[in-house]
Structures are given as structure tokens and as C-alpha cells.
Design a protein around this motif. Sequence first.
Motif, PDB file in Angstrom:
ATOM      1  N   GLU A  67      -1.184  44.680  22.951  1.00 52.82           N
ATOM      2  CA  GLU A  67      -0.576  45.449  24.046  1.00 52.82           C
ATOM      3  C   GLU A  67       0.479  46.390  23.481  1.00 52.82           C
ATOM      4  OE1 GLU A  67      -0.617  44.904  27.655  1.00 52.82           O
ATOM      5  OE2 GLU A  67      -2.421  43.692  27.441  1.00 52.82           O
ATOM      6  N   ALA A  68       0.561  47.593  24.026  1.00 55.67           N
ATOM      7  CA  ALA A  68       1.643  48.512  23.658  1.00 55.67           C
ATOM      8  C   ALA A  68       2.959  47.901  24.123  1.00 55.67           C
ATOM      9  CB  ALA A  68       1.419  49.869  24.301  1.00 55.67           C
ATOM     10  N   ALA A  69       4.040  48.220  23.435  1.00 51.29           N
ATOM     11  CA  ALA A  69       5.342  47.652  23.795  1.00 51.29           C
ATOM     12  C   ALA A  69       6.413  48.733  23.737  1.00 51.29           C
ATOM     13  CB  ALA A  69       5.701  46.515  22.847  1.00 51.29           C
ATOM     14  N   GLU A  70       7.440  48.545  24.517  1.00 49.68           N
ATOM     15  CA  GLU A  70       8.575  49.453  24.507  1.00 49.68           C
ATOM     16  C   GLU A  70       9.388  49.232  23.231  1.00 49.68           C
ATOM     17  OE1 GLU A  70       9.453  51.871  26.777  1.00 49.68           O
ATOM     18  OE2 GLU A  70       7.487  51.423  27.659  1.00 49.68           O
ATOM     19  N   ALA A  71      10.020  50.287  22.765  1.00 45.01           N
ATOM     20  CA  ALA A  71      10.880  50.188  21.592  1.00 45.01           C
ATOM     21  C   ALA A  71      12.098  49.320  21.911  1.00 45.01           C
ATOM     22  CB  ALA A  71      11.317  51.578  21.155  1.00 45.01           C
ATOM     23  N   THR A  72      12.583  48.617  20.899  1.00 49.58           N
ATOM     24  CA  THR A  72      13.795  47.808  21.028  1.00 49.58           C
ATOM     25  C   THR A  72      14.816  48.318  20.014  1.00 49.58           C
ATOM     26  OG1 THR A  72      13.195  46.170  19.360  1.00 49.58           O
ATOM     27  CG2 THR A  72      12.383  45.786  21.614  1.00 49.58           C
ATOM     28  N   ILE A  73      15.969  47.680  19.983  1.00 46.81           N
ATOM     29  CA  ILE A  73      17.006  48.059  19.025  1.00 46.81           C
ATOM     30  C   ILE A  73      16.526  47.863  17.579  1.00 46.81           C
ATOM     31  CG2 ILE A  73      18.174  45.825  18.970  1.00 46.81           C
ATOM     32  CD1 ILE A  73      20.832  47.507  19.031  1.00 46.81           C
ATOM     33  N   ASP A  74      15.579  46.943  17.356  1.00 48.54           N
ATOM     34  CA  ASP A  74      15.058  46.665  16.016  1.00 48.54           C
ATOM     35  C   ASP A  74      13.874  47.545  15.629  1.00 48.54           C
ATOM     36  OD1 ASP A  74      16.880  44.610  15.465  1.00 48.54           O
ATOM     37  OD2 ASP A  74      15.632  43.127  16.481  1.00 48.54           O
ATOM     38  N   SER A  75      13.289  48.268  16.575  1.00 50.70           N
ATOM     39  CA  SER A  75      12.098  49.083  16.304  1.00 50.70           C
ATOM     40  C   SER A  75      12.411  50.170  15.279  1.00 50.70           C
ATOM     41  CB  SER A  75      11.591  49.741  17.582  1.00 50.70           C
ATOM     42  OG  SER A  75      11.184  48.765  18.512  1.00 50.70           O
ATOM     43  N   ARG A  76      11.435  50.434  14.420  1.00 47.08           N
ATOM     44  CA  ARG A  76      11.570  51.469  13.401  1.00 47.08           C
ATOM     45  C   ARG A  76      10.236  52.201  13.257  1.00 47.08           C
ATOM     46  NH1 ARG A  76      15.914  50.128  14.310  1.00 47.08           N
ATOM     47  NH2 ARG A  76      17.565  49.416  12.953  1.00 47.08           N
ATOM     48  N   ILE A  77      10.307  53.356  12.583  1.00 50.27           N
ATOM     49  CA  ILE A  77       9.119  54.110  12.211  1.00 50.27           C
ATOM     50  C   ILE A  77       9.062  54.111  10.689  1.00 50.27           C
ATOM     51  CG2 ILE A  77       8.007  56.379  12.181  1.00 50.27           C
ATOM     52  CD1 ILE A  77       9.488  56.935  14.877  1.00 50.27           C
TER      53      ILE A  77
END
Length: 166
Positions: free
Chosen positions: A79-89
Amino acid sequence: MKLDNLWNGTHWNDDGELEVLTFDLNGETFALEAVMVQEILDILPETAVPGSQPFVGSVINFRGKVIPLADLRLAFGMEAAEATIDSRIIVIELDLQDEPTLVGLRTDKVNEVTTLAKASSEAPPSVGMRWRPDYINCLVKRGGEFIILPNLQAIFSARQNKALSA
């Protein structure tokens, strides 16, 4: 580099080790060869590309260049998920159609650069996998968990071929 050190596109060194960057997606630990990684970015504004495949549905500005932003979650059927404070590219360079191409990969969290041992790796099982086995180079056991090395060539080639035939 000796040919026997190449396993499904993974380049193990002569000592049977591979330096990788580990990251999380949907509670699973994945790893990319560290030599592919150009940069790790905080989440950036993205621009949706109308008519594109959801897997690579947007682009970002990376140092003045427009690069595709891929969501490996969608490639693996998560499932796609919303970005969080820990999300990175993670910006990687990938050889697509014999041309070096910069691609951004969304992650839930970037963990560490570490070394994995080829002796702890094995091919993905042909039965019981919830993901396409051709999308995985190998699984590496570390501690009580498995680290998944995705086959980005297979993932991007399959998605590109699908887009061309659409």
C-alpha cells in the motif's frame, strides 16, 4: 572483478562482502549497493506526471535536474503510505537502456551503511514469496531478520516495458 562474485546483478567483492545502504519499506528491511547511492534527501516537493504509471508517478528537482521519483512499495504490491518525519528519498544512479539514469526512491526510513556477507545470502524462494522472485536479487540473513536486495534492473525494465505497451 571475478564473474563468480556476480550473483543476479549483485557485485560481491573478492572477500564475499557487499557494502550496502539499508532502508525500511512497510516494516521490511531492504538494501541497495552503496556504490549506486548518490545522495540521501529529506522529502522534497514533487510534481505529479499526468498519465504516468503510479510506480513512477512524479518527478523531483535534484540539483537543477528533473528526475523520476519511484515508490518501490507499489512495485512490490504494498500500500502507498504518507511521508513521515523519518521518510527519505535515496537518489541512485541506475543503468537503464545502457544509459546512466538518476532516480529517486521513496523510503520510510534510511538506516545505515553496512557490510553484508555473501555466505549469509540466498536466492529468493520460488514458493511462498508474496513478491515476484525476479524483483529480488537475494535475501541476506543478519541476526534474526532478512535483508532484501531488490533487483532494480528487473523492476524498472518491467515497469518501462509495461508503460511502452500501454
